[in-house]
Design a protein around this motif. Structure first.
Motif, PDB file in Angstrom:
ATOM      1  N   UNK A   1      79.307  32.163  98.026  1.00  0.00           N
ATOM      2  CA  UNK A   1      80.351  31.246  98.516  1.00  0.00           C
ATOM      3  C   UNK A   1      80.013  29.814  98.128  1.00  0.00           C
ATOM      4  N   UNK A   2      78.744  29.492  98.240  1.00  0.00           N
ATOM      5  CA  UNK A   2      78.341  28.124  97.894  1.00  0.00           C
ATOM      6  C   UNK A   2      78.636  27.824  96.434  1.00  0.00           C
ATOM      7  N   UNK A   3      78.295  28.778  95.570  1.00  0.00           N
ATOM      8  CA  UNK A   3      78.529  28.550  94.140  1.00  0.00           C
ATOM      9  C   UNK A   3      80.019  28.430  93.863  1.00  0.00           C
ATOM     10  N   UNK A  55      83.575  24.329 105.314  1.00  0.00           N
ATOM     11  CA  UNK A  55      82.331  23.646 105.624  1.00  0.00           C
ATOM     12  C   UNK A  55      81.275  24.601 106.141  1.00  0.00           C
ATOM     13  N   UNK A  56      81.613  25.831 106.360  1.00  0.00           N
ATOM     14  CA  UNK A  56      80.629  26.799 106.837  1.00  0.00           C
ATOM     15  C   UNK A  56      80.801  28.067 106.011  1.00  0.00           C
ATOM     16  N   UNK A  57      79.853  28.295 105.120  1.00  0.00           N
ATOM     17  CA  UNK A  57      79.968  29.464 104.245  1.00  0.00           C
ATOM     18  C   UNK A  57      80.093  30.758 105.037  1.00  0.00           C
ATOM     19  N   UNK A  58      79.456  30.794 106.198  1.00  0.00           N
ATOM     20  CA  UNK A  58      79.495  32.006 107.000  1.00  0.00           C
ATOM     21  C   UNK A  58      80.872  32.322 107.554  1.00  0.00           C
ATOM     22  N   UNK A  59      81.771  31.349 107.494  1.00  0.00           N
ATOM     23  CA  UNK A  59      83.126  31.554 108.011  1.00  0.00           C
ATOM     24  C   UNK A  59      84.103  31.930 106.897  1.00  0.00           C
ATOM     25  N   UNK A  61      85.030  34.732 105.364  1.00  0.00           N
ATOM     26  CA  UNK A  61      85.948  35.859 105.540  1.00  0.00           C
ATOM     27  C   UNK A  61      87.059  35.545 106.549  1.00  0.00           C
ATOM     28  N   UNK A  62      86.739  35.075 107.762  1.00  0.00           N
ATOM     29  CA  UNK A  62      87.849  34.725 108.669  1.00  0.00           C
ATOM     30  C   UNK A  62      88.731  33.613 108.130  1.00  0.00           C
ATOM     31  N   UNK A  63      88.134  32.706 107.406  1.00  0.00           N
ATOM     32  CA  UNK A  63      88.917  31.626 106.803  1.00  0.00           C
ATOM     33  C   UNK A  63      89.916  32.192 105.788  1.00  0.00           C
ATOM     34  N   UNK A  64      89.426  33.133 104.981  1.00  0.00           N
ATOM     35  CA  UNK A  64      90.294  33.764 103.987  1.00  0.00           C
ATOM     36  C   UNK A  64      91.416  34.544 104.681  1.00  0.00           C
ATOM     37  N   UNK A  65      91.058  35.227 105.756  1.00  0.00           N
ATOM     38  CA  UNK A  65      92.046  36.006 106.499  1.00  0.00           C
ATOM     39  C   UNK A  65      93.113  35.091 107.092  1.00  0.00           C
ATOM     40  N   UNK A  66      92.664  33.933 107.536  1.00  0.00           N
ATOM     41  CA  UNK A  66      93.609  32.981 108.112  1.00  0.00           C
ATOM     42  C   UNK A  66      94.605  32.501 107.060  1.00  0.00           C
TER      43      UNK A  66
END
Lengths: 171, 602
Positions: A1-3, A55-59, A61-66
């Protein structure tokens, strides 16, 4: 995600491959198979363009879903404004053609599609996220940026409408 | 609560959802995405003033922008200098194909590798493979457009089309060949302008050394003008090397010469998801929000003094300065925004006052007024009120910066019910002195608003011409006559005012610019995060994305404004202190961590 966030399109392609199936299924549940491809594609392109804001790579998947759910809601709103472009009939026709001329399949699909179509986009989103994606109500609330109480009330209203549309189908 | 059980759904709906659970995406879906991804640039993390309807434009709109530039008021054009398509792909060439519905698109080049002296042959074919004997395609000119994107650089040429409705009859299984046609677009101050000009003057297609991605895109409607019945794209890479003995200077280039910024602030804090709330109106305090703003997790409002020393913190998901010493802080309860509460925190004394009621938003004027968005557990209404008044109004204040500097006018998005971020609702102004709500002719999505000291407001409006076209614009509204027609700047996002009547504007694909509404002049000044001091000094936290430095003359002047550059790639800010002697900005790191910097400006 970072890359990918730093502009690496190859990294983003790997992410897209990883998530495309789930996105496509959400889109299918929300807007039907006829528009699922477009919505999924728009979602991924939008994600690429907006990724630097994550701003949070760990988010991711939910971000994409949103993003996907928002795109689906836009598509449903567009249909409401332009009912002549509603693809549900085409969708049903595809089902009919694929099921080798089973009239009952077409009738059933049309009925189901019509029932989902009468749900407002906000209610449909709640139904899909909770029952289809399997998100707890709190996460549904977070995804749609609405209070958890609103999620509950919309779920209740959606169930009422669906039961009215399918009285014989109540469990 | 886990919610109703799945069995509560009617059987038909469960079947429908189960059917979707087994849906399989088309195998070429990601390929289609990547064609658009590589043909469009990522947006950067722009400041709030650039966000808005323009940011929501998709990749297709971005391509339209390129097409517009090729034929618009900037430099650039197309020449009919294309190459002829051979009957078959020559040995050593490349061919890629995509099939979409009733059409097949093929893209080819005569070789994979060239030198900078070699002519390059590119062409594409579109073939109708559907059931009819023929169909009529309505399309732009040319039917297919090409892009050449430098993989390790910033140069990108192509996309130019005339937006007309031409007709072409496509007969079944007969390929329509479209040879490559040069096109390029640039603004006069584009750092690559010299290269584009030299490249366009060459009647032969040649490219500088490097790896280039060739993209072909085509859109058309079938049997009627308008629409996107056909939408295809394909791409391939070619490699260009210097000929033996040649030097890089043989190829025209116009890469910008970066001027390294000299200023770097002092790190005053680090943490997760730090967002600058703002300086107190007297510049004595600085408030920062740390946290994700969700109903779960811990969010803090942290307060620093003017020298960057932390003087206190309190729980809260948002905050706004009501007056020089009073910070209104929003907290979520167990029910999230539906049970939000507001306290008035007196910084000097540390005393807190609760505000009766449940609220989901706060917006302070800095002059003593406070707008409170009223929480509605049903989620069906959006209303707000002013502290100390019982009057309730529809909608909510645009944030941040909804109040004009005098604290009289409050910019409102007049929502009835619940709205998505981009849904258009009337833009209105609340006169806090009289309590009157004044409508404007415009509609806005969730956007920011900016006021000047001379009684004007700039904000992003949706569909300003009322044609149903989802094109945004920055609208300059005169507060003396808010119902009158505003001065519109199509396609730009709104930004802060300069003291001389000009405004900063921007859009994601281009850099920040200075707009003069009186003359219509727009001058690009920077790539990066921009803030304006009360005296008109522009500060830029440079956008270091992709190694680009932008074209700003740092620590000098640009477009007639004094500008300073700050090292680093910014997430938020820079935010000037009211006196213009300090800047605060936040730099993002991985996983949401943020460093907060303070810079004393001589």
């Amino acid at each position: 995600v970072t890359r990918a966030r730093q502009g690496d399109s190859t990294a983003f392609e790997q992410l897209a491959m990883q998530h495309v199936t789930n996105l496509y299924r959400i889109a299918t549940a929300m807007v039907g198979a006829a528009d699922a491809r477009d919505v999924t594609q728009e979602t991924l392109v939008a994600a690429w363009r907006q990724l630097p804001r994550l701003r949070d790579d760990g988010r991711f998947e939910p971000w994409l879903r949103q993003i996907c759910v928002n795109r689906c809601r836009n598509e449903l709103r567009r249909r409401a404004r332009h009912p002549e472009t509603n693809n549900l009939l085409a969708d049903a026709f595809e089902t009919h053609r694929a099921s080798s001329a089973d009239p009952s399949a077409l009738d059933r699909r049309l009925a189901v599609s019509d029932a989902l179509a009468v749900l407002p986009p906000t209610q449909r989103a709640v139904v899909v996220l909770h029952y289809f994606v399997g998100l707890p109500l709190r996460e549904v609330a977070g995804t749609l940026a609405i209070p958890e109480g609103t999620v509950k009330s919309r779920l209740g209203a959606a169930l009422t409408q669906l039961r009215a549309a399918f009285p014989e189908g109540e469990a | 609560m886990t919610g109703p059980a799945r069995e509560d759904l009617p059987r038909e709906v469960r079947d429908q959802l189960d059917g979707a659970r087994g849906a399989v995406p088309p195998v070429d879906l990601v390929d289609g995405v990547m064609v658009e991804v590589r043909g469009a640039r990522q947006v950067r993390v722009w400041p709030a003033w650039v966000r808005g309807s323009v940011m929501g434009l998709g990749a297709a709109a971005a391509l339209l922008l390129v097409a517009f530039l090729a034929n618009g008021p900037f430099g650039g054009n197309r020449t009919p200098s294309g190459t002829e398509a051979p009957a078959a792909v020559p040995s050593g060439g490349q061919l890629v194909t995509v099939v979409e519905g009733d059409f097949r698109l093929e893209l080819w080049t005569d070789r994979k590798t060239y030198t900078t002296d070699d002519p390059i042959s590119i062409a594409a074919t579109l073939t109708y493979i559907g059931p009819e004997a023929s169909v009529t395609l309505y399309h732009a000119d040319p039917m297919l457009t090409f892009l050449l994107n430098e993989q390790a650089g910033t140069r990108s040429m192509g996309g130019g089309v005339d937006d007309v409705c031409q007709q072409t009859v496509a007969r079944r299984n007969e390929a329509i060949t479209i040879p490559y046609t040069k096109s390029a677009a640039w603004t006069p101050d584009d750092p690559n302008a010299a290269f584009y000009q030299a490249w366009m003057r060459d009647p032969v297609l040649r490219l500088p050394a490097g790896t280039w991605t060739v993209v072909v895109l085509g859109e058309a409607s079938v049997n009627t003008c308008g629409g996107r019945d056909v939408s295809l794209g394909q791409k391939l890479d070619i490699s260009v090397t210097l000929p033996p003995g040649a030097t890089p200077s043989a190829t025209p280039t116009a890469s910008p010469t970066p001027v390294e910024p000299e200023l770097t602030g002092t790190k005053i804090s680090s943490g997760q998801d730090m967002r600058i709330v703002g300086w107190s109106p007297d510049g004595r305090w600085l408030a920062v929000h740390a946290g994700s703003g969700s109903s779960s997790g811990v969010d803090l409002i942290r307060i620093f003094d003017a020298k960057g020393h932390e003087v206190g913190s309190l729980g809260g998901v948002d905050a706004s300065w009501m007056s020089p010493d009073v910070l209104a802080v929003l907290r979520y309860g167990e029910g999230g925004p539906a049970t939000g509460t507001v306290i008035l925190h007196h910084v000097s004394s540390g005393l807190d006052e609760g505000v009766p009621g449940h609220f989901s938003g706060v917006e302070g004027s800095g002059t003593g007024r406070l707008a409170l968005t009223i929480a509605d557990p049903s989620g069906e209404t959006t209303t707000f009120k002013l502290l100390g008044s019982d009057a309730v109004y529809p909608g909510y204040p645009l944030t941040p910066g909804a109040w004009d500097p005098t604290g009289r006018w409050l910019a409102i998005r007049e929502v009835s019910g619940i709205a998505g971020p981009g849904d258009p609702y009337p833009l209105a102004l609340l006169d806090a002195q009289t309590g009157a709500l004044v409508e404007t002719p415009y509609k806005v999505g969730a956007t920011s608003v900016f006021f000047s000291q001379d009684g004007h407001m700039l904000t992003d409006v949706v569909d300003p011409t009322g044609t149903g076209t989802p094109v945004g614009a920055a609208a300059l509204v005169d507060l003396v006559a808010p119902r009158a027609a505003a001065v519109l700047l199509q396609g730009y996002g709104s930004g802060p005012a300069l003291p001389d009547g000009r405004w900063l504007v921007g859009r994601p694909e281009l850099e920040a610019a200075v707009w003069n509404p009186a003359t219509g002049e727009i001058v690009k000044i920077a790539r990066g995060q921009v803030g304006v001091s009360a005296s008109g000094v522009v500060a830029v936290v440079r956008d270091g994305y992709g190694g680009q430095t932008g074209g700003l003359e740092l620590n000098g002047t640009a477009a007639g404004v004094e500008a300073i550059g700050i090292a680093g790639s910014g997430w938020y800010g820079p935010v000037w202190s009211p006196a213009g002697d300090r800047l605060v900005y936040a730099l993002g790191q991985n996983a949401g961590a943020t460093d907060l910097y303070l810079l004393a400006v001589p």
